[in-house]
Enzyme design. Structure first.
Site, PDB file in Angstrom:
ATOM      1  N   HIS A   1       0.861  -1.185   0.000  1.00  0.00           N
ATOM      2  CA  HIS A   1       0.000   0.000   0.000  1.00  0.00           C
ATOM      3  C   HIS A   1       0.897   1.235   0.000  1.00  0.00           C
ATOM      4  O   HIS A   1       1.681   1.458   0.928  1.00  0.00           O
ATOM      5  CB  HIS A   1      -0.923   0.011   1.217  1.00  0.00           C
ATOM      6  CG  HIS A   1      -2.062  -0.949   1.108  1.00  0.00           C
ATOM      7  ND1 HIS A   1      -2.667  -1.530   2.200  1.00  0.00           N
ATOM      8  CD2 HIS A   1      -2.725  -1.435   0.016  1.00  0.00           C
ATOM      9  CE1 HIS A   1      -3.644  -2.320   1.799  1.00  0.00           C
ATOM     10  NE2 HIS A   1      -3.706  -2.275   0.481  1.00  0.00           N
ATOM     11  N   ALA A   2       0.759   2.050  -1.020  1.00  0.00           N
ATOM     12  CA  ALA A   2       1.756   3.073  -1.334  1.00  0.00           C
ATOM     13  C   ALA A   2       1.903   4.159  -0.272  1.00  0.00           C
ATOM     14  O   ALA A   2       2.973   4.751  -0.136  1.00  0.00           O
ATOM     15  CB  ALA A   2       1.414   3.719  -2.680  1.00  0.00           C
ATOM     16  N   ARG A   3       0.844   4.442   0.476  1.00  0.00           N
ATOM     17  CA  ARG A   3       0.903   5.568   1.404  1.00  0.00           C
ATOM     18  C   ARG A   3       1.492   5.207   2.761  1.00  0.00           C
ATOM     19  O   ARG A   3       1.678   6.082   3.610  1.00  0.00           O
ATOM     20  CB  ARG A   3      -0.497   6.126   1.600  1.00  0.00           C
ATOM     21  CG  ARG A   3      -1.508   5.162   2.220  1.00  0.00           C
ATOM     22  CD  ARG A   3      -2.886   5.747   2.100  1.00  0.00           C
ATOM     23  NE  ARG A   3      -3.929   4.932   2.710  1.00  0.00           N
ATOM     24  CZ  ARG A   3      -5.224   5.257   2.684  1.00  0.00           C
ATOM     25  NH1 ARG A   3      -5.599   6.364   2.052  1.00  0.00           N
ATOM     26  NH2 ARG A   3      -6.127   4.492   3.254  1.00  0.00           N
ATOM     27  N   GLU A   4       1.826   3.940   2.954  1.00  0.00           N
ATOM     28  CA  GLU A   4       2.295   3.474   4.258  1.00  0.00           C
ATOM     29  C   GLU A   4       3.816   3.585   4.335  1.00  0.00           C
ATOM     30  O   GLU A   4       4.551   2.599   4.386  1.00  0.00           O
ATOM     31  CB  GLU A   4       1.781   2.058   4.497  1.00  0.00           C
ATOM     32  CG  GLU A   4       0.249   2.017   4.536  1.00  0.00           C
ATOM     33  CD  GLU A   4      -0.345   0.620   4.529  1.00  0.00           C
ATOM     34  OE1 GLU A   4       0.414  -0.364   4.585  1.00  0.00           O
ATOM     35  OE2 GLU A   4      -1.586   0.505   4.467  1.00  0.00           O
TER      36      GLU A   4
ATOM     37  N   ASN B   1      -3.395  -5.399  -2.302  1.00  0.00           N
ATOM     38  CA  ASN B   1      -3.618  -6.362  -1.226  1.00  0.00           C
ATOM     39  C   ASN B   1      -5.030  -6.947  -1.256  1.00  0.00           C
ATOM     40  O   ASN B   1      -5.501  -7.524  -0.277  1.00  0.00           O
ATOM     41  CB  ASN B   1      -3.348  -5.723   0.138  1.00  0.00           C
ATOM     42  CG  ASN B   1      -2.982  -6.760   1.192  1.00  0.00           C
ATOM     43  OD1 ASN B   1      -2.297  -7.742   0.901  1.00  0.00           O
ATOM     44  ND2 ASN B   1      -3.436  -6.543   2.420  1.00  0.00           N
TER      45      ASN B   1
ATOM     46  N   SER C   1       1.074  -0.357   7.688  1.00  0.00           N
ATOM     47  CA  SER C   1       0.947   0.681   8.704  1.00  0.00           C
ATOM     48  C   SER C   1      -0.450   1.283   8.563  1.00  0.00           C
ATOM     49  O   SER C   1      -0.890   1.578   7.451  1.00  0.00           O
ATOM     50  CB  SER C   1       2.012   1.756   8.474  1.00  0.00           C
ATOM     51  OG  SER C   1       1.799   2.871   9.290  1.00  0.00           O
TER      52      SER C   1
ATOM     53  N   TYR D   1     -11.856  -6.868  10.227  1.00  0.00           N
ATOM     54  CA  TYR D   1     -12.931  -6.917   9.234  1.00  0.00           C
ATOM     55  C   TYR D   1     -12.593  -7.962   8.185  1.00  0.00           C
ATOM     56  O   TYR D   1     -11.440  -8.342   8.011  1.00  0.00           O
ATOM     57  CB  TYR D   1     -13.112  -5.550   8.568  1.00  0.00           C
ATOM     58  CG  TYR D   1     -11.836  -4.977   7.989  1.00  0.00           C
ATOM     59  CD1 TYR D   1     -11.491  -5.178   6.658  1.00  0.00           C
ATOM     60  CD2 TYR D   1     -10.970  -4.233   8.788  1.00  0.00           C
ATOM     61  CE1 TYR D   1     -10.317  -4.662   6.132  1.00  0.00           C
ATOM     62  CE2 TYR D   1      -9.791  -3.709   8.268  1.00  0.00           C
ATOM     63  CZ  TYR D   1      -9.478  -3.928   6.944  1.00  0.00           C
ATOM     64  OH  TYR D   1      -8.308  -3.418   6.436  1.00  0.00           O
TER      65      TYR D   1
ATOM     66  N   GLU E   1       0.905  -4.726  11.267  1.00  0.00           N
ATOM     67  CA  GLU E   1       0.535  -3.306  11.213  1.00  0.00           C
ATOM     68  C   GLU E   1       1.363  -2.550  12.246  1.00  0.00           C
ATOM     69  O   GLU E   1       1.223  -2.765  13.455  1.00  0.00           O
ATOM     70  CB  GLU E   1      -0.956  -3.126  11.498  1.00  0.00           C
ATOM     71  CG  GLU E   1      -1.884  -3.762  10.471  1.00  0.00           C
ATOM     72  CD  GLU E   1      -2.139  -2.867   9.272  1.00  0.00           C
ATOM     73  OE1 GLU E   1      -1.591  -1.748   9.232  1.00  0.00           O
ATOM     74  OE2 GLU E   1      -2.904  -3.291   8.376  1.00  0.00           O
TER      75      GLU E   1
ATOM     76  N   ARG F   1      -3.095   4.837  -2.398  1.00  0.00           N
ATOM     77  CA  ARG F   1      -2.932   3.523  -1.768  1.00  0.00           C
ATOM     78  C   ARG F   1      -2.647   2.418  -2.785  1.00  0.00           C
ATOM     79  O   ARG F   1      -1.965   1.443  -2.487  1.00  0.00           O
ATOM     80  CB  ARG F   1      -4.234   3.209  -1.003  1.00  0.00           C
ATOM     81  CG  ARG F   1      -4.439   1.802  -0.495  1.00  0.00           C
ATOM     82  CD  ARG F   1      -5.801   1.713   0.162  1.00  0.00           C
ATOM     83  NE  ARG F   1      -6.281   0.361   0.324  1.00  0.00           N
ATOM     84  CZ  ARG F   1      -6.350  -0.275   1.483  1.00  0.00           C
ATOM     85  NH1 ARG F   1      -5.932   0.318   2.583  1.00  0.00           N
ATOM     86  NH2 ARG F   1      -6.837  -1.506   1.556  1.00  0.00           N
TER      87      ARG F   1
END
Length: 437
Positions: free
Chosen positions: A190-193, A265, A319, A372, A394, A246
């Site tokens: 996920h690109a923003r993490e 993901n 994250s 979830y 995470e 993301r």
């Protein structure tokens, strides 16, 4: 005179370029003008379900889904959907609060904080802040060149936009000793993490450049595959254009003429496109029109499948939230769930022992039952094809969500390495016991 004129023109061009760059950076986060982030108290399963339903119906960006009675959901809303979102919460009696009043301003301040931090660090190592793609690539190349006896650089292919995707294989026996288990670790699906890649790079550093005596067994008794940047296109896009991007950056005009990328993901072929996804190609949880539609996920698939007979543990790093999660995303449990929980709990305890006060304690469990339901995740795919221990990790957010201050990175790296070392040793003991029978 001609030289002086040239220099004057050069100075004017330089000043103009600097102004343009400065202006571009100043407006980089304008896309989030008017956006707010709201905390949502999850006191019952119906509250969590409401957040999930609104995520799809209002196209919300859920930063953290939260867990009932354990942690709050954090939801970013646009000026267009804010009123309806809050009305739905009020109508259902869900307590909420304002987490971020101005998303654009918050990320502008975070950028400035990173710039100040990096300006004060001389001889900064690549894993001590938030490196760009070129810096990460150069580090992998350098490590492989400097330590050819134990490190092999693998150029696994190219991303959708043509960037080389590389990872390192670390072994004292060139992966030829089949009595040794393999530990696979990857980050930044996920690109923003942003905080995830430094952990993977630091793990390389501790195994190769800074091997300490107490960790010698980790190098000698285990083979490692470390893939620090799964989604380079998306990662670069978060630096240049849209900070909270993301997804990948693929483009399938037959699917959508306007939307790019998929949630990598959710793109794996395990219960693909069944739960925890959206059919909207613009959604952050759009799984793609086909499983493994992305070159980035094909590379992860190849790593796992090519080594499945010896991979004992797969750690997919994300994250944020202080979670050690395992499959399946449907809520079904693997047959060796007791062993998986044992190793995951030991990891959480090892990291908790040195955590900062601002961080929560790690919580360990099945991803669907604690958080979830999802489908098509890397974690589930690893478990599905036969890897005994497959996890989603995470990392901490310290209440700062995706804006983890760079001064926390060193601690996250060291803390997480303790957890990684713990899982490596425990998983190896299971591997040896299995092979002895």
């Amino acid at each position: 005179m001609r030289f002086a004129m040239k220099m004057a023109v050069f100075r004017e061009f330089f000043i103009l370029s600097a102004i343009i760059v400065s202006f571009a950076n100043a407006g980089k986060h304008d896309i989030y003008s008017g956006f707010t982030v709201h905390g949502v108290k999850l006191t019952s399963p119906s509250h969590a379900k409401l957040v999930h339903d609104l995520e799809v119906s209002l196209d919300l960006d859920v930063w953290q889904h939260g867990a009932v009675a354990l942690s709050d959901a954090l939801v970013m809303v646009s000026p267009q959907n804010k009123q309806q979102f809050l009305e739905e919460l009020e109508k259902n009696g869900v307590e909420h609060y304002l987490h971020l009043e101005d998303v654009a301003k918050a990320f502008e301040e975070h950028d400035a904080e990173i710039e100040r931090f990096q300006g004060t660090r001389t001889n900064r190592m690549v894993f001590e802040s938030y490196p760009r793609y070129a810096e990460i690539d150069a580090y992998l190349e350098r490590i492989a060149a400097a330590y050819p006896d134990i490190v092999t650089l693998v150029n696994a292919g190219t991303s959708w936009e043509g960037r080389a995707i590389k990872y390192l294989k670390i072994s004292t026996t060139n992966f030829e000793d089949t009595s040794k288990p393999i530990y696979v670790m990857d980050a930044m699906i996920h690109a923003r993490e942003w905080v995830t890649t430094p952990v993977a790079l630091y793990s390389i550093h501790r195994l190769v450049e800074d091997l300490q005596e107490q960790d010698r067994d980790l190098l000698e008794n285990i083979d490692w595959i470390i893939h620090p940047l799964v989604n380079p296109d998306g990662y670069e896009y978060t630096h240049t254009t849209v900070r909270l991007w993301r997804r990948t950056r693929s483009f399938y005009p037959e699917v959508s003429q306007t939307c790019y990328g998929v949630d990598a993901n959710r793109n794996f072929n395990v219960s693909f496109n069944t739960v925890g996804v959206s059919s909207d190609p613009c959604s952050d949880v759009y799984p793609g029109h086909l499983a493994f539609s992305e070159p980035e996920t094909e590379i992860v698939k190849a790593i796992l499948e090519d080594n499945v007979d010896r991979i004992q543990i797969y750690m997919n790093i994300h994250s944020y939230g202080n979670w050690v999660l395992y499959g399946f995303g449907s809520g079904d449990l693997p047959s060796n769930v007791a062993h998986i929980h044992h190793v995951g709990a030991a990891m959480g305890a090892a990291m908790d022992a040195v955590k900062l006060p601002a961080a929560g304690y790690y919580l360990v469990g099945n991803s669907a039952l604690i958080l979830y339901a999802t489908s098509g995740s890397a974690q589930d795919y690893g478990q599905h094809i036969g890897i005994p221990f497959s996890y989603t990790l995470e990392l901490p957010g310290y209440g700062m969500d995706f804006r983890v201050p760079p001064q926390y990175v060193d601690h996250i790296n060291a803390e997480t390495w303790r957890g990684i070392a713990t899982t490596a040793r425990l998983a190896r003991s299971y591997y040896l016991a299995r092979n002895a029978n």
